[in-house]
Structures are given as C-alpha cells and as structure tokens.
Design a protein around this motif. Structure first.
Motif, PDB file in Angstrom:
ATOM      1  N   LYS A 248       0.825  -1.219   0.000  1.00 60.34           N
ATOM      2  CA  LYS A 248       0.000   0.000   0.000  1.00 60.34           C
ATOM      3  C   LYS A 248       0.861   1.272   0.000  1.00 60.34           C
ATOM      4  CE  LYS A 248      -0.847   0.924   4.915  1.00 60.34           C
ATOM      5  NZ  LYS A 248      -1.736   0.792   6.043  1.00 60.34           N
ATOM      6  N   TYR A 249       2.153   1.135   0.319  1.00 63.25           N
ATOM      7  CA  TYR A 249       3.027   2.312   0.324  1.00 63.25           C
ATOM      8  C   TYR A 249       3.734   2.547  -1.019  1.00 63.25           C
ATOM      9  CZ  TYR A 249       2.154   2.375   5.341  1.00 63.25           C
ATOM     10  OH  TYR A 249       1.543   2.431   6.566  1.00 63.25           O
ATOM     11  N   TYR A 250       3.222   1.914  -2.063  1.00 68.99           N
ATOM     12  CA  TYR A 250       3.812   2.063  -3.402  1.00 68.99           C
ATOM     13  C   TYR A 250       2.738   2.508  -4.395  1.00 68.99           C
ATOM     14  CZ  TYR A 250       7.676  -0.404  -1.233  1.00 68.99           C
ATOM     15  OH  TYR A 250       8.700  -0.748  -0.391  1.00 68.99           O
ATOM     16  N   HIS A 251       3.179   3.053  -5.522  1.00 68.82           N
ATOM     17  CA  HIS A 251       2.213   3.528  -6.510  1.00 68.82           C
ATOM     18  C   HIS A 251       1.548   2.373  -7.274  1.00 68.82           C
ATOM     19  CE1 HIS A 251       4.268   7.652  -6.317  1.00 68.82           C
ATOM     20  NE2 HIS A 251       3.031   7.838  -5.938  1.00 68.82           N
ATOM     21  N   ASN A 252       2.308   1.327  -7.580  1.00 71.03           N
ATOM     22  CA  ASN A 252       1.738   0.119  -8.231  1.00 71.03           C
ATOM     23  C   ASN A 252       0.981   0.419  -9.520  1.00 71.03           C
ATOM     24  OD1 ASN A 252       2.691  -1.428  -6.012  1.00 71.03           O
ATOM     25  ND2 ASN A 252       0.847  -0.938  -4.853  1.00 71.03           N
ATOM     26  N   GLN A 253       1.511   1.300 -10.354  1.00 73.11           N
ATOM     27  CA  GLN A 253       0.804   1.663 -11.591  1.00 73.11           C
ATOM     28  C   GLN A 253       1.487   1.115 -12.852  1.00 73.11           C
ATOM     29  OE1 GLN A 253      -0.166   5.778  -9.482  1.00 73.11           O
ATOM     30  NE2 GLN A 253      -0.686   5.892 -11.665  1.00 73.11           N
ATOM     31  N   GLY A 254       2.469   0.224 -12.663  1.00 76.36           N
ATOM     32  CA  GLY A 254       3.160  -0.329 -13.825  1.00 76.36           C
ATOM     33  C   GLY A 254       4.385   0.504 -14.184  1.00 76.36           C
ATOM     34  N   ASP A 255       4.968   0.174 -15.323  1.00 74.31           N
ATOM     35  CA  ASP A 255       6.250   0.790 -15.685  1.00 74.31           C
ATOM     36  C   ASP A 255       6.127   2.186 -16.293  1.00 74.31           C
ATOM     37  OD1 ASP A 255       8.117  -1.139 -14.826  1.00 74.31           O
ATOM     38  OD2 ASP A 255       7.570  -2.429 -16.515  1.00 74.31           O
ATOM     39  N   SER A 256       7.054   3.022 -15.909  1.00 73.37           N
ATOM     40  CA  SER A 256       7.151   4.375 -16.449  1.00 73.37           C
ATOM     41  C   SER A 256       7.502   4.319 -17.940  1.00 73.37           C
ATOM     42  CB  SER A 256       8.259   5.125 -15.703  1.00 73.37           C
ATOM     43  OG  SER A 256       8.509   6.362 -16.325  1.00 73.37           O
ATOM     44  N   THR A 257       6.879   5.196 -18.704  1.00 81.15           N
ATOM     45  CA  THR A 257       7.270   5.345 -20.111  1.00 81.15           C
ATOM     46  C   THR A 257       8.126   6.605 -20.247  1.00 81.15           C
ATOM     47  OG1 THR A 257       5.314   6.669 -20.573  1.00 81.15           O
ATOM     48  CG2 THR A 257       5.130   4.292 -20.930  1.00 81.15           C
ATOM     49  N   TRP A 258       8.446   7.221 -19.097  1.00 84.99           N
ATOM     50  CA  TRP A 258       9.251   8.456 -19.019  1.00 84.99           C
ATOM     51  C   TRP A 258       8.480   9.657 -19.551  1.00 84.99           C
ATOM     52  CZ3 TRP A 258      12.319   6.074 -16.018  1.00 84.99           C
ATOM     53  CH2 TRP A 258      12.787   4.801 -16.333  1.00 84.99           C
ATOM     54  N   GLN A 259       7.231   9.457 -19.888  1.00 82.56           N
ATOM     55  CA  GLN A 259       6.410  10.560 -20.409  1.00 82.56           C
ATOM     56  C   GLN A 259       5.362  10.944 -19.378  1.00 82.56           C
ATOM     57  OE1 GLN A 259       7.164  11.721 -23.580  1.00 82.56           O
ATOM     58  NE2 GLN A 259       8.753  10.149 -23.542  1.00 82.56           N
ATOM     59  N   GLY A 260       5.034  12.242 -19.344  1.00 83.76           N
ATOM     60  CA  GLY A 260       3.925  12.740 -18.533  1.00 83.76           C
ATOM     61  C   GLY A 260       3.976  12.260 -17.100  1.00 83.76           C
ATOM     62  N   GLU A 261       2.811  11.975 -16.531  1.00 82.91           N
ATOM     63  CA  GLU A 261       2.733  11.591 -15.109  1.00 82.91           C
ATOM     64  C   GLU A 261       3.427  10.265 -14.815  1.00 82.91           C
ATOM     65  OE1 GLU A 261      -1.726  10.906 -14.693  1.00 82.91           O
ATOM     66  OE2 GLU A 261      -0.938   8.866 -14.394  1.00 82.91           O
ATOM     67  N   SER A 262       3.597   9.406 -15.849  1.00 83.87           N
ATOM     68  CA  SER A 262       4.223   8.099 -15.577  1.00 83.87           C
ATOM     69  C   SER A 262       5.656   8.265 -15.077  1.00 83.87           C
ATOM     70  CB  SER A 262       4.190   7.218 -16.829  1.00 83.87           C
ATOM     71  OG  SER A 262       5.299   7.450 -17.675  1.00 83.87           O
ATOM     72  N   ALA A 263       6.287   9.386 -15.422  1.00 84.47           N
ATOM     73  CA  ALA A 263       7.664   9.634 -14.963  1.00 84.47           C
ATOM     74  C   ALA A 263       7.718   9.757 -13.445  1.00 84.47           C
ATOM     75  CB  ALA A 263       8.225  10.896 -15.617  1.00 84.47           C
ATOM     76  N   VAL A 264       6.613  10.168 -12.840  1.00 86.67           N
ATOM     77  CA  VAL A 264       6.567  10.318 -11.381  1.00 86.67           C
ATOM     78  C   VAL A 264       5.947   9.094 -10.700  1.00 86.67           C
ATOM     79  CG1 VAL A 264       5.602  11.688  -9.470  1.00 86.67           C
ATOM     80  CG2 VAL A 264       6.502  12.838 -11.514  1.00 86.67           C
ATOM     81  N   TYR A 265       4.901   8.531 -11.299  1.00 82.21           N
ATOM     82  CA  TYR A 265       4.157   7.454 -10.636  1.00 82.21           C
ATOM     83  C   TYR A 265       4.546   6.052 -11.112  1.00 82.21           C
ATOM     84  CZ  TYR A 265       1.246  11.334  -9.124  1.00 82.21           C
ATOM     85  OH  TYR A 265       0.814  12.505  -8.574  1.00 82.21           O
ATOM     86  N   GLY A 266       5.231   5.950 -12.234  1.00 80.94           N
ATOM     87  CA  GLY A 266       5.548   4.643 -12.795  1.00 80.94           C
ATOM     88  C   GLY A 266       6.782   4.009 -12.169  1.00 80.94           C
ATOM     89  N   ASP A 267       6.915   2.690 -12.337  1.00 83.50           N
ATOM     90  CA  ASP A 267       8.104   1.972 -11.871  1.00 83.50           C
ATOM     91  C   ASP A 267       9.233   2.176 -12.864  1.00 83.50           C
ATOM     92  OD1 ASP A 267       6.586   1.033  -9.789  1.00 83.50           O
ATOM     93  OD2 ASP A 267       6.331  -0.993 -10.605  1.00 83.50           O
ATOM     94  N   PHE A 268      10.426   2.303 -12.315  1.00 81.13           N
ATOM     95  CA  PHE A 268      11.642   2.468 -13.085  1.00 81.13           C
ATOM     96  C   PHE A 268      12.052   1.052 -13.495  1.00 81.13           C
ATOM     97  CE2 PHE A 268      15.849   4.212 -13.721  1.00 81.13           C
ATOM     98  CZ  PHE A 268      15.758   5.579 -13.548  1.00 81.13           C
ATOM     99  N   ALA A 269      11.570   0.566 -14.637  1.00 85.81           N
ATOM    100  CA  ALA A 269      11.837  -0.810 -15.089  1.00 85.81           C
ATOM    101  C   ALA A 269      11.588  -1.852 -13.995  1.00 85.81           C
ATOM    102  CB  ALA A 269      13.264  -0.927 -15.612  1.00 85.81           C
ATOM    103  N   GLY A 270      10.411  -1.782 -13.387  1.00 88.28           N
ATOM    104  CA  GLY A 270      10.029  -2.787 -12.387  1.00 88.28           C
ATOM    105  C   GLY A 270      10.412  -2.446 -10.954  1.00 88.28           C
ATOM    106  N   LEU A 271      11.344  -1.488 -10.754  1.00 93.14           N
ATOM    107  CA  LEU A 271      11.741  -1.109  -9.395  1.00 93.14           C
ATOM    108  C   LEU A 271      10.531  -0.486  -8.696  1.00 93.14           C
ATOM    109  CD1 LEU A 271      15.219   0.443 -10.258  1.00 93.14           C
ATOM    110  CD2 LEU A 271      14.800  -1.753  -9.140  1.00 93.14           C
ATOM    111  N   ASP A 272      10.238  -0.958  -7.488  1.00 93.45           N
ATOM    112  CA  ASP A 272       8.994  -0.584  -6.806  1.00 93.45           C
ATOM    113  C   ASP A 272       8.958   0.914  -6.495  1.00 93.45           C
ATOM    114  OD1 ASP A 272       8.892  -3.336  -6.969  1.00 93.45           O
ATOM    115  OD2 ASP A 272       9.092  -3.676  -4.801  1.00 93.45           O
TER     116      ASP A 272
END
Ligand SMILES: [Ca+2]
Ligand SMILES: [Ca+2]
Ligand SMILES: [Ca+2]
Ligand SMILES: [Ca+2]
Length: 600
Positions: A248-272
């Motif tokens: 529950k202390y993680y974003h858990n939204q899948g991998d970052s595409t380095w674009q838009g909001e995913s750069a902040v909320y996404g996993d860095f190649a699977g890193l939690d």
C-alpha cells in the motif's frame, strides 16, 4: 603499463608538497591545455588541497572538488566479501568479474586504502554510488551499482560492513576530506509484482509489451482499473525497515514510459515506485535518512532520481534532513539532487520550490558537450550561464550547483568524443578533455571528477559500458578499449599518478586552491561567439578579478576585451597577451585556456 617506482614518487611528492607549502607566489604554470603531448612525463606532482583548506566541518561546499566513485569497480581490499552476505540469501551472490553487469569485488576497505591517491590528485570530497544493502540479483544482472536497495539501514555486504563504512569516513575526515552518500527515495529493489503482468506466483510474463508492464494512469486507477499488487511468497519481510514491505506504500501503476505523469508514478523498469505522495511515507522516508545520518554521519547526500518524485516531497524532505544533520554538528551538511534535464528553468525549480540546496548541473554538461564535442559556438556555454538567475533564492544560487562532464549513466566525456562525428587524434582528445575539465573547475559550481577519467578511461557507451574497473579488469569489452594518454589497458591496475590526465587534475586542483575567487567568485560573461573559438568570463571577489579565456577552436584565436580593471597578470599564460589600460588582447593556442588576474 608504465613502470612505477614508489620511492621516486614519494620523494617527488614530498618535494612538491614542501615547495607548494612555502611558495605563495609561484611562477605561473605553463598553459596546461596547450601542451597536449600524448607521452606522459615522469614528473609526478601532488596537490593535497584537502589539507590546506578549512576543516571539513567548517568548509563551504564551494571549496570542494568531488570524486564520484562506484566502489564495486574501484579496488578490492577484502576478497572475503566478494560474494556478499553469508546469511541473507537475497543479498548473496551476483559476483562475476567477467561480466559488466555483475559484482566485481571492489569494496569500502579498498577505497579507504586509495584515499591518498585521491587526496594527492586534489580531491576533497568523495561521492559514493549507493552503498545500502541491495537485492543482489535481478533478472540477468546484479546490484553492483547499488540502486536496488532492500535495506535502507545497513551497508551492502559485498561492499563490507557498517564498521568498514564508518572507518572509511573517519579516515577521510582524518585527511580533511568529506564523504557523500548517494541515496534513493523514489524506489526500492524490485520485489512487488502485479498479477496481471507477472502471474499468480510473480514469475511469469503476461504483459502485452515484452519487458514492460503497461502504465495505468491516475485516471484509470481512480476508475478502479488498477493492478493487483502483491509480494511473492518468501519475500514478505525482505525489506528494511518493515513498513516498506506493505504494497500500500507504493504507486503500483506499472512501468514508467518516461512521459507525462508516468515519470513520477511509474516503476523504473520494475523497481517498486514508493508512494511519496502519502504523508506516512514522507515521514517514514525522513526517519530512514535521519537514521542514516545519525548512524554514519556522512557530510551530505547526492539524491537519485529526483525528477521522478513529486516536488512536495522534496520541499519537506530536504530542509528536514539538513536540519537534523546540523543538529548533530554537521553544520555544512549538503544535498544535491539528480534531475536529468538540461534546462535551467526546470532544474532550478528543485532548488527553489523543492527547497533542495543544489542539483547536478546537467545544463553545464550539455553546454560543454555542445561546444567541445559537437563543435557548436561558445555561445552554447554562455547561454547556460545566462540562466543562472533562475537559481537565485534566499538560501541558494548557481554557485552551489554541482558540475560534471560525464557520468555512470550518460557515459564518459572521452566516450562522447569517440562517438562524435569528427575524426580526432589522441592528442586532440586529450586537449578537449583538459579544456572541459578546466572549464568545469574554473566556471561557477563545484566540480566532479568521474572515477577513471583521470586514467584516460573511454568506454563503449553509457551505463554498464562506462563503469570500468580501476583494479585489473576481467571484462573483455573494457579491456579492448584504447585508453587515452597511456599504454595501459583496463586489464592493468590503473592507479597511475603519473598519468597525464591525473597530473592535469593535480594542476587544476592547485590553481583552485591558490585562487579563492576561482571557487567563490561571482561569475560574469565577457565574450562568446556563434562558432568554435573564444569564450571569456570573469570570476570576481572583493580582492581581485580573474579573466578566464578558453579557445574551443582548432586554430589560434585572438580577441580584445575592454575590462573594468587594469594590470591583468598571468595565472595561466596565453600564447600572447597585451594590455593598454584595461583593454586586453589575448591570443590563444588551439584548444587552450588562459587565466589573468587584476587586483582591485
Ligand atoms: Ca571485496
Ligand atoms: Ca516515483
Ligand atoms: Ca516491481
Ligand atoms: Ca570496448
């Protein structure tokens, strides 16, 4: 490999030290950048600027010269720890000195042994890649780089023990040098899996795109379209401290595409990706790093992946950690963040809105790249410094930015020269590297030398390809490189204090020490042009003004500058210089620089 007589070095070093200690007005050194001989001279000088500067606890950050080192790739001082933990399976193994993606055995004890090598080069501060306990193996590579943290409270067993780390810091402090840790708040190691991507057991691959668990936006998540995040059996308590084991202390939204909001909320190649928007997490991470400061008392932090964490987190985290360190007597505790972007407008938001003291100056790196590798005009550099006003606020400014020419992610400056569109001789590569180093040292900001640059390391690219061993390497793709300024290869031991680039850094360090305005002075533009050629600026304090002129062209260049003061005397001589009441004409050899000083 050049033969090396230790006694000779020691004798020459001592002599140089005595000379530098008792001669305040030394003769101006030769123009360093113009003597781009490939052959290294036998003269070995040392610049122990760390011992000549104020005590480390009182010393202003602008007095530092950083050395950025990846301990695993530096020197193996203790082979008994090469395989990591003997008790914790997750932090055991991953040792393979023939693979550029695995542990090579370098450690903290080895680094401590080499402190004199760094001190003699003029280094005053060491920045270590992350040293906290990692997940040893993920996929087909290992956590040798330290960016896969499982335990935020203790050192990785491949690198040694907590006591080894404390001993290193004590030894550095004894030499009046500082030690900086690299910390990560954005993510931990990859432990959390998503049923939709990794299956019920976390070991499958069900994602639509190979290697990428598709990002789910905040909007999708709000509408109930989210991943089922879980921790695979056996790993439920793998992270320290304990609260990090709750998904529950993680974003858990899948991998970052380095674009838009995913750069902040996404996993860095699977890193939690840690949920740094959650107030409980903010205080949990603050407690973790307060604890690290209390336990090890480092002199500061370099902060990883800052751009991938929400700004509100930094504005709370940064001042709280600094205040905590100051409360422990580390008055000059200093933090600088990694924001991988080259525009001052964006970079500066982290030191203003984000309350961070400083960031790594990717904009200056980009200016050096454009002017010395792409051969754009010197106005590419002038343009970067013209953005300095963006950093100005009540407690920080551009003079506190941390500058560099290359690093472990983007690769070395020498590699960038190799990869450029131009055919360049070894002598010219060395001249361009020396000029980039001089511009890094003498323009505003705190210089960083990336380990191995002083030994002519090149590399085949970025990331793993730029993380060569200083100790004899067993990696074939490193050992086939043609190192600059030496006949050695990375298969040899490369702690050569006679290397032409090591010696050049000694000279830069000595100049840096001898002229305070080159460290602290206010920088002002004088001249730039839209083609390769001259670039001029001043550094001024209450006592003096320094005129620094660089020539990025491969031909001799001459220019007249109308200065406010007069009587500019050489610190580093140009090919020719004339002056008539402050009207200064400088003639510079190709790829060289000069420094002139006028007393106020
Ligand atoms: Ca070792
Ligand atoms: Ca993040
Ligand atoms: Ca994960
Ligand atoms: Ca190679």
């Amino acid at each position: 490999m050049k033969p090396f007589n230790f006694n000779v070095i020691t004798a020459v070093s001592l002599m140089a030290l005595l000379l530098s200690a008792c001669s305040e007005d030394k003769k101006p050194p030769q123009n360093l950048a113009s003597s781009a001989d490939v052959a290294t001279s036998n003269a070995v000088n040392v610049a122990k600027i760390s011992t000549a500067l104020p005590h480390y606890l009182q010393r202003d950050i602008r007095d530092e010269v950083f050395y950025f080192v990846m301990p695993d790739r530096f020197f193996n001082g203790d082979t008994s720890n090469d395989n990591g933990s003997t008790t914790i399976a997750a932090s055991q193994g991953g040792f393979d000195p023939t693979s550029n993606g695995h542990y090579h055995g370098g450690d903290i004890v080895g680094l401590k042994e080499k402190l004199p090598y760094l001190q003699a080069m003029g280094i005053t501060s060491i920045w270590l890649t992350p040293i906290m306990r990692n997940q040893a193996v993920q996929g087909d590579s290992s956590g040798y780089h330290g960016y896969w943290v499982l335990d935020f409270t203790e050192i990785d067993p491949h690198l040694g023990s907590d006591q080894d780390l404390k001993d290193l810091i004590a030894a550095a402090h004894e030499l009046n040098m500082k030690v900086f840790f690299d910390i990560i708040a954005n993510h931990s190691a990859d432990v959390i899996k998503f049923k939709e991507c990794h299956g019920e057991d976390g070991k499958q691959w069900l994602g639509a795109t190979p290697g990428l668990c598709d990002y789910k936006s905040l909007e999708q998540v709000a509408n109930g379209d989210k991943y089922n995040a879980f921790i695979p059996a056996g790993s439920e308590s793998i992270k320290v401290p304990q609260w990090l084991n709750d998904p529950k202390y993680y974003h858990n939204q899948g991998d970052s595409t380095w674009q838009g909001e995913s750069a902040v909320y996404g996993d860095f190649a699977g890193l939690d990706d840690i949920d740094t928007n959650n107030p409980e997490v903010v205080s949990g991470l603050i407690d973790i790093f307060k604890g690290v400061v209390s336990e090890f008392k480092p002199d500061g932090f370099r902060i990883d992946t800052v751009k991938h964490v929400n700004m509100e987190f930094w504005s709370e985290f940064s001042p709280t950690i600094v205040e905590h360190a100051q409360g422990l007597g580390i008055e000059q505790f200093f933090m600088f963040g990694e924001v991988y972007d080259s525009t001052p407008e964006l970079l500066s938001t982290y030191t203003t809105t984000g309350n961070m003291q400083s960031i790594l100056d990717f904009a200056v790196q980009s200016g050096l790249y454009k002017s010395l590798i792409e051969r754009q005009g010197t106005d590419a550099l002038a343009e970067v410094f013209a953005g300095d006003h963006y950093y100005q606020d009540e407690d920080s400014d551009a003079s506190m930015l941390v500058t560099f020419t290359g690093n472990h992610d983007m690769g070395r400056f020498a590699y960038m020269l190799d990869a450029s569109d131009f055919v360049i001789s070894e002598a010219e590569k060395l001249a361009r590297i020396k000029l980039s180093n001089a511009l890094m040292y003498f323009s505003r900001g705190i210089p960083v030398v990336y380990y191995g640059d002083e030994q002519g390391f090149v590399g085949d690219g970025n990331d793993k390809d730029s993380r060569q061993d200083m100790m004899p390497s067993h990696v074939a793709s490193y050992n086939d490189d043609d190192l600059l300024g030496t006949d050695a290869s990375t298969a040899d031991d490369n702690f050569d204090q006679g290397h032409v680039l090591y010696q050049d850094l000694v000279s830069l360090g000595q100049l840096y020490l001898d002229h305070k305005a080159l460290r602290h002075g206010v920088q002002a533009p004088v001249y730039a042009q839209s083609t390769p050629g001259l670039y001029a600026f001043t550094r001024s304090d209450e006592q003096a003004q320094y005129l620094i002129v660089a020539n990025t062209a491969t031909t001799e260049q001459s220019q007249t500058f109308t200065m406010q003061l007069h009587g500019y005397a050489p610190v580093v001589k140009a090919k020719d210089k004339t002056e008539n009441n402050g009207v200064v004409t400088i003639n510079l050899a190709p790829l060289s620089y000069a420094i002139y000083k006028a007393v106020k």
